[in-house]
Design a protein around this motif. Structure first.
Motif, PDB file in Angstrom:
ATOM      1  N   SER A  85       8.496 -42.171  81.259  1.00  0.00           N
ATOM      2  CA  SER A  85       9.223 -41.830  80.216  1.00  0.00           C
ATOM      3  C   SER A  85       8.552 -40.739  79.570  1.00  0.00           C
ATOM      4  O   SER A  85       8.427 -40.334  78.332  1.00  0.00           O
ATOM      5  CB  SER A  85       8.964 -42.950  79.074  1.00  0.00           C
ATOM      6  OG  SER A  85       9.440 -44.301  79.554  1.00  0.00           O
ATOM      7  N   LEU A  86       8.535 -39.614  80.566  1.00  0.00           N
ATOM      8  CA  LEU A  86       7.965 -38.355  80.180  1.00  0.00           C
ATOM      9  C   LEU A  86       8.693 -37.524  79.018  1.00  0.00           C
ATOM     10  O   LEU A  86       9.781 -37.668  79.203  1.00  0.00           O
ATOM     11  CB  LEU A  86       7.476 -37.583  81.237  1.00  0.00           C
ATOM     12  CG  LEU A  86       6.254 -37.970  81.871  1.00  0.00           C
ATOM     13  CD1 LEU A  86       6.029 -37.555  83.287  1.00  0.00           C
ATOM     14  CD2 LEU A  86       4.875 -37.699  81.090  1.00  0.00           C
ATOM     15  N   LYS A  87       7.825 -37.017  78.102  1.00  0.00           N
ATOM     16  CA  LYS A  87       8.529 -36.314  77.198  1.00  0.00           C
ATOM     17  C   LYS A  87       8.287 -34.791  77.212  1.00  0.00           C
ATOM     18  O   LYS A  87       7.085 -34.316  77.541  1.00  0.00           O
ATOM     19  CB  LYS A  87       8.344 -36.829  75.681  1.00  0.00           C
ATOM     20  CG  LYS A  87       8.521 -38.200  75.652  1.00  0.00           C
ATOM     21  CD  LYS A  87       8.021 -38.505  74.156  1.00  0.00           C
ATOM     22  CE  LYS A  87       8.532 -40.191  73.978  1.00  0.00           C
ATOM     23  NZ  LYS A  87       7.965 -40.640  72.800  1.00  0.00           N
ATOM     24  N   PRO A  88       9.017 -33.810  76.601  1.00  0.00           N
ATOM     25  CA  PRO A  88       8.454 -32.388  76.907  1.00  0.00           C
ATOM     26  C   PRO A  88       7.289 -32.042  76.299  1.00  0.00           C
ATOM     27  O   PRO A  88       6.382 -31.190  76.659  1.00  0.00           O
ATOM     28  CB  PRO A  88       9.702 -31.486  76.187  1.00  0.00           C
ATOM     29  CG  PRO A  88      10.944 -32.483  76.285  1.00  0.00           C
ATOM     30  CD  PRO A  88      10.317 -33.932  76.276  1.00  0.00           C
ATOM     31  N   GLU A  89       6.822 -32.924  75.075  1.00  0.00           N
ATOM     32  CA  GLU A  89       5.575 -32.637  74.688  1.00  0.00           C
ATOM     33  C   GLU A  89       4.510 -33.076  75.038  1.00  0.00           C
ATOM     34  O   GLU A  89       3.361 -32.969  74.958  1.00  0.00           O
ATOM     35  CB  GLU A  89       5.700 -33.336  73.104  1.00  0.00           C
ATOM     36  CG  GLU A  89       6.007 -34.736  73.164  1.00  0.00           C
ATOM     37  CD  GLU A  89       7.637 -35.079  72.966  1.00  0.00           C
ATOM     38  OE1 GLU A  89       8.550 -34.144  73.297  1.00  0.00           O
ATOM     39  OE2 GLU A  89       7.890 -36.040  72.145  1.00  0.00           O
ATOM     40  N   ASP A  90       4.661 -33.841  76.399  1.00  0.00           N
ATOM     41  CA  ASP A  90       3.766 -34.234  77.101  1.00  0.00           C
ATOM     42  C   ASP A  90       3.275 -33.015  78.185  1.00  0.00           C
ATOM     43  O   ASP A  90       2.191 -33.184  78.933  1.00  0.00           O
ATOM     44  CB  ASP A  90       3.953 -35.429  78.024  1.00  0.00           C
ATOM     45  CG  ASP A  90       4.077 -36.703  77.407  1.00  0.00           C
ATOM     46  OD1 ASP A  90       5.138 -37.401  77.826  1.00  0.00           O
ATOM     47  OD2 ASP A  90       3.451 -36.852  76.668  1.00  0.00           O
TER      48      ASP A  90
END
Length: 127
Positions: A85-90
């Protein structure tokens, strides 16, 4: 001396998954605590997650709980960071680190706890 080599980084879309690997040299890998940190551009290096020699896990920010997990294979001298569930903030450079001197009072969230560091692998999450 321990050498750590990360791999598995890359470009992924938001909501996707990646598994990072960190291969360690040395015969005493199984006795080390292993941690993952990340550093985004213009930000300080941040603790993500750590695992002791016996499998105890310390989590970093709430933002990764439930999405990131850590595991180790002592037979392969490798520690893994499974990210989902990766997010841009990762988006960041992800580093693995090894801590040789640990005790019941060890704070795995601190950079100074770790004796050895890998060179890092870039993870980019697009929106």
């Amino acid at each position: 001396q321990v050498q750590l080599v990360e791999s598995g980084g890359g470009l992924v879309q938001a909501g996707g998954s990646l598994r990072l690997s960190c291969a360690a040299s040395g015969r005493t890998f199984s006795s080390y605590a292993m941690g993952w940190f990340r550093q985004a551009p213009g930000k300080e290096r941040e603790f993500v997650i750590a695992i002791t020699w016996s499998g105890g896990i310390t989590y970093g920010p709430d933002s990764v709980k439930g999405r990131f997990t850590i595991s180790r294979d002592n037979a392969k001298n490798t520690v893994y960071l499974q990210m989902s569930s990766l997010k841009p903030e990762d988006t960041a450079v992800y580093y693995c680190a090894a801590a040789a001197s640990i005790s019941r009072y060890t704070d795995y969230r601190k950079l100074l706890t770790y004796d050895y560091w890998g060179q890092g692998t870039q993870v980019t999450v697009s929106s």
